[in-house]
Design a protein around this motif. Structure first.
Motif, PDB file in Angstrom:
ATOM      1  N   TRP A 180      -2.385  -3.940   7.928  1.00 20.82           N
ATOM      2  CA  TRP A 180      -3.817  -4.246   8.023  1.00 20.82           C
ATOM      3  C   TRP A 180      -3.952  -5.741   7.752  1.00 20.82           C
ATOM      4  CZ3 TRP A 180      -1.692  -0.024   5.891  1.00 20.82           C
ATOM      5  CH2 TRP A 180      -2.261   1.248   6.137  1.00 20.82           C
ATOM      6  N   GLY A 181      -4.751  -6.463   8.542  1.00 20.92           N
ATOM      7  CA  GLY A 181      -4.929  -7.889   8.247  1.00 20.92           C
ATOM      8  C   GLY A 181      -4.994  -8.753   9.487  1.00 20.92           C
ATOM      9  N   SER A 182      -4.957 -10.085   9.284  1.00 22.23           N
ATOM     10  CA  SER A 182      -5.180 -11.020  10.396  1.00 22.23           C
ATOM     11  C   SER A 182      -3.990 -11.151  11.342  1.00 22.23           C
ATOM     12  CB  SER A 182      -5.536 -12.407   9.838  1.00 22.23           C
ATOM     13  OG  SER A 182      -4.548 -12.846   8.949  1.00 22.23           O
TER      14      SER A 182
ATOM     15  N   LEU B 162       3.119  -0.124   8.696  1.00 18.65           N
ATOM     16  CA  LEU B 162       1.704  -0.151   9.076  1.00 18.65           C
ATOM     17  C   LEU B 162       1.087  -1.382   8.430  1.00 18.65           C
ATOM     18  CD1 LEU B 162       0.720   3.605   8.570  1.00 18.65           C
ATOM     19  CD2 LEU B 162       1.028   2.421  10.748  1.00 18.65           C
TER      20      LEU B 162
ATOM     21  N   LYS C 221       0.855  -1.198   0.000  1.00 14.51           N
ATOM     22  CA  LYS C 221       0.000   0.000   0.000  1.00 14.51           C
ATOM     23  C   LYS C 221       0.885   1.239   0.000  1.00 14.51           C
ATOM     24  CE  LYS C 221      -3.634   2.427   2.513  1.00 14.51           C
ATOM     25  NZ  LYS C 221      -3.006   3.731   2.213  1.00 14.51           N
TER      26      LYS C 221
ATOM     27  N   GLN D  60       2.199  -1.139   4.592  1.00 16.38           N
ATOM     28  CA  GLN D  60       2.728   0.151   4.111  1.00 16.38           C
ATOM     29  C   GLN D  60       4.023   0.404   4.871  1.00 16.38           C
ATOM     30  OE1 GLN D  60      -0.043   3.493   4.195  1.00 16.38           O
ATOM     31  NE2 GLN D  60       1.648   4.903   4.559  1.00 16.38           N
TER      32      GLN D  60
ATOM     33  N   ASP E 139      -2.244 -10.032   4.174  1.00 15.97           N
ATOM     34  CA  ASP E 139      -2.054  -8.785   4.932  1.00 15.97           C
ATOM     35  C   ASP E 139      -1.724  -7.652   3.946  1.00 15.97           C
ATOM     36  OD1 ASP E 139      -2.450  -9.919   7.364  1.00 15.97           O
ATOM     37  OD2 ASP E 139      -0.407  -9.707   8.110  1.00 15.97           O
TER      38      ASP E 139
ATOM     39  N   HIS F 126      -5.161  -4.302  15.664  1.00 15.29           N
ATOM     40  CA  HIS F 126      -5.729  -3.016  15.245  1.00 15.29           C
ATOM     41  C   HIS F 126      -5.497  -2.813  13.750  1.00 15.29           C
ATOM     42  CE1 HIS F 126      -5.755  -2.461  19.526  1.00 15.29           C
ATOM     43  NE2 HIS F 126      -4.439  -2.579  19.574  1.00 15.29           N
ATOM     44  N   LYS F 127      -6.378  -2.046  13.110  1.00 12.58           N
ATOM     45  CA  LYS F 127      -6.264  -1.804  11.667  1.00 12.58           C
ATOM     46  C   LYS F 127      -6.173  -0.295  11.410  1.00 12.58           C
ATOM     47  CE  LYS F 127      -7.625  -6.238  10.865  1.00 12.58           C
ATOM     48  NZ  LYS F 127      -7.588  -6.804  12.167  1.00 12.58           N
ATOM     49  N   PRO F 128      -5.035   0.259  11.025  1.00 12.79           N
ATOM     50  CA  PRO F 128      -3.745  -0.430  10.909  1.00 12.79           C
ATOM     51  C   PRO F 128      -3.036  -0.496  12.257  1.00 12.79           C
ATOM     52  CG  PRO F 128      -3.505   1.857  10.260  1.00 12.79           C
ATOM     53  CD  PRO F 128      -4.944   1.684  10.636  1.00 12.79           C
ATOM     54  N   GLN F 129      -1.966  -1.283  12.296  1.00 14.22           N
ATOM     55  CA  GLN F 129      -1.144  -1.378  13.507  1.00 14.22           C
ATOM     56  C   GLN F 129       0.305  -1.119  13.119  1.00 14.22           C
ATOM     57  OE1 GLN F 129      -2.105  -4.568  16.229  1.00 14.22           O
ATOM     58  NE2 GLN F 129       0.036  -4.845  16.782  1.00 14.22           N
TER      59      GLN F 129
END
Length: 368
Positions: free
Chosen positions: A339-341, A337, A297, A363, A360, A345-348
């Motif tokens: 996002w995913g399983s 950063l 991303k 970034q 996932d 948190h999204k994002p973490q």
């Protein structure tokens, strides 16, 4: 070469004559160690071109993963490659149509998987017969092996091919032996085990080590290991590769026979000619390759779902992800950063040691 092959035959004959029991375990262990050493000697590439890589075998690794099609002549490997990848590999009703290694690439779930159609394997390949050495050397570089069998005689072919691959140090659908072997300068052979052993004792371990001229070492077992397991660890050149048995030409067998085949582990029945169950085979290949797709991303943009970064599930940290994109990326890495399983948190915000999960989105934030 002839003398080495004669020695191998003599040892194999003696092993066949020897009864397997506790009294002979020490002697059989010694014979197995001698056999492994002779095979290594036989299969080591010679300095003069004889038995070297050979034309058509120096195939550059491309894509994200490599799958080798191994099998006896005329079982349908070339047809399978043609149907899956659209690559042309000559097909004919006579044996030994493919004489060099034909590569093809298939894009599946965003990953580029290289398929190699290796020439038909023959009995004695592990002893250098035919072009067996080159075939199996290339098979060693694969991430997954697809053994193509004829539905009419699958079990006999399966056993023969497994024997050839085993003889070349390829272990199919096995994990590396869970034992520790460490050489030392003095103190003799020290043998310890956390479980009851039915295959190895101190005398057998000493005999195998002395065959390799190792007189000081610590050997520690965490399961009921065999003499073969210890030899594999000492040799250190074994490769552990997942394997699928693609049983081809299922249109020529009965439904009852097909049901029996379907229950066997690691099997996938197909008909390359009629294109039956090719989707099921691709799914199984994906499962056995055990790959992880990571989407990138760029800052201020949507994730790129078209072209994922493919990682092995054994090496899927943020650091591995960065290295796969560009070797210099880690020098500028600040944090990522995700996002995913793999995150709560999204994002973490995560560091380079964070393990990523399939699909996932990542970034990378660089140092300013």
């Amino acid at each position: 070469m002839a003398t080495v092959m004669q020695k191998i035959k003599d040892i194999e004959d003696e092993m066949a004559r020897t009864q397997k029991n506790k009294a002979t375990a020490h002697h059989l262990g010694l014979l197995k160690a001698k056999l492994a050493k002779l095979r290594r000697e036989l299969l080591a590439p010679s300095s003069k071109g004889a038995g070297g890589p050979g034309e058509g075998f120096d195939v550059t690794k491309s894509g994200d993963s490599r799958v080798g099609l191994v099998g006896f002549p005329s079982v349908g490997k070339s047809t399978l490659l043609n149907k899956l990848t659209g690559t042309f590999s000559e097909v004919a009703s006579y044996e030994f149509t493919t004489l060099t290694c034909i590569p093809g690439v298939i894009t599946y779930r965003g990953a580029k998987i290289q398929l190699l159609d290796l020439p038909g394997i023959i009995e004695g390949a592990k002893d250098g017969k035919g072009r067996g050495r080159q075939v199996i050397s290339t098979a060693r570089t694969c991430n997954c092996i697809l053994i193509v069998l004829d539905a009419i005689k699958p079990i006999t072919h399966k056993r023969l091919i497994e024997k050839e691959l085993e003889g070349f140090g390829i272990r199919l659908n096995k994990e590396p032996p869970n034992l520790t072997f460490r050489k030392k300068d003095k103190g003799g052979i020290n043998f310890t085990s956390t479980v009851t052993n039915t295959n190895l004792d101190l005398e057998t371990v000493k005999a195998i080590c002395s065959e390799y001229r190792i007189h000081n070492a610590d050997v520690s077992l965490r399961y009921d290991a065999t003499a073969d397991d210890l030899i594999d660890v000492i040799e250190g050149s074994r490769v552990y590769i997942p394997c699928i048995y693609a049983v081809n030409k299922i249109d020529q067998i009965t439904l009852e026979e097909l049901e029996v085949l379907d229950k066997l582990p690691h099997y996938c029945p197909v008909s390359a000619h009629l294109e039956w169950n090719l989707d099921g085979l691709l799914e199984k290949i994906w499962e056995y390759l055990d790959l992880t797709r990571i989407y990138t991303k760029p800052k201020g943009m949507n994730p790129d779902y078209e072209d994922p970064v493919i990682l092995s599930s054994k090496r899927r940290t943020v650091e591995d992800f960065c290295s796969r994109i560009h070797k210099d990326m880690l020098k500028q890495f600040k944090y990522a950063l995700v996002w995913g399983s793999s995150v709560k948190h999204k994002p973490q915000r995560v560091g380079r040691e964070h393990e990523l999960e399939d699909e996932d989105v990542v970034q990378i934030i660089k140092k300013v």
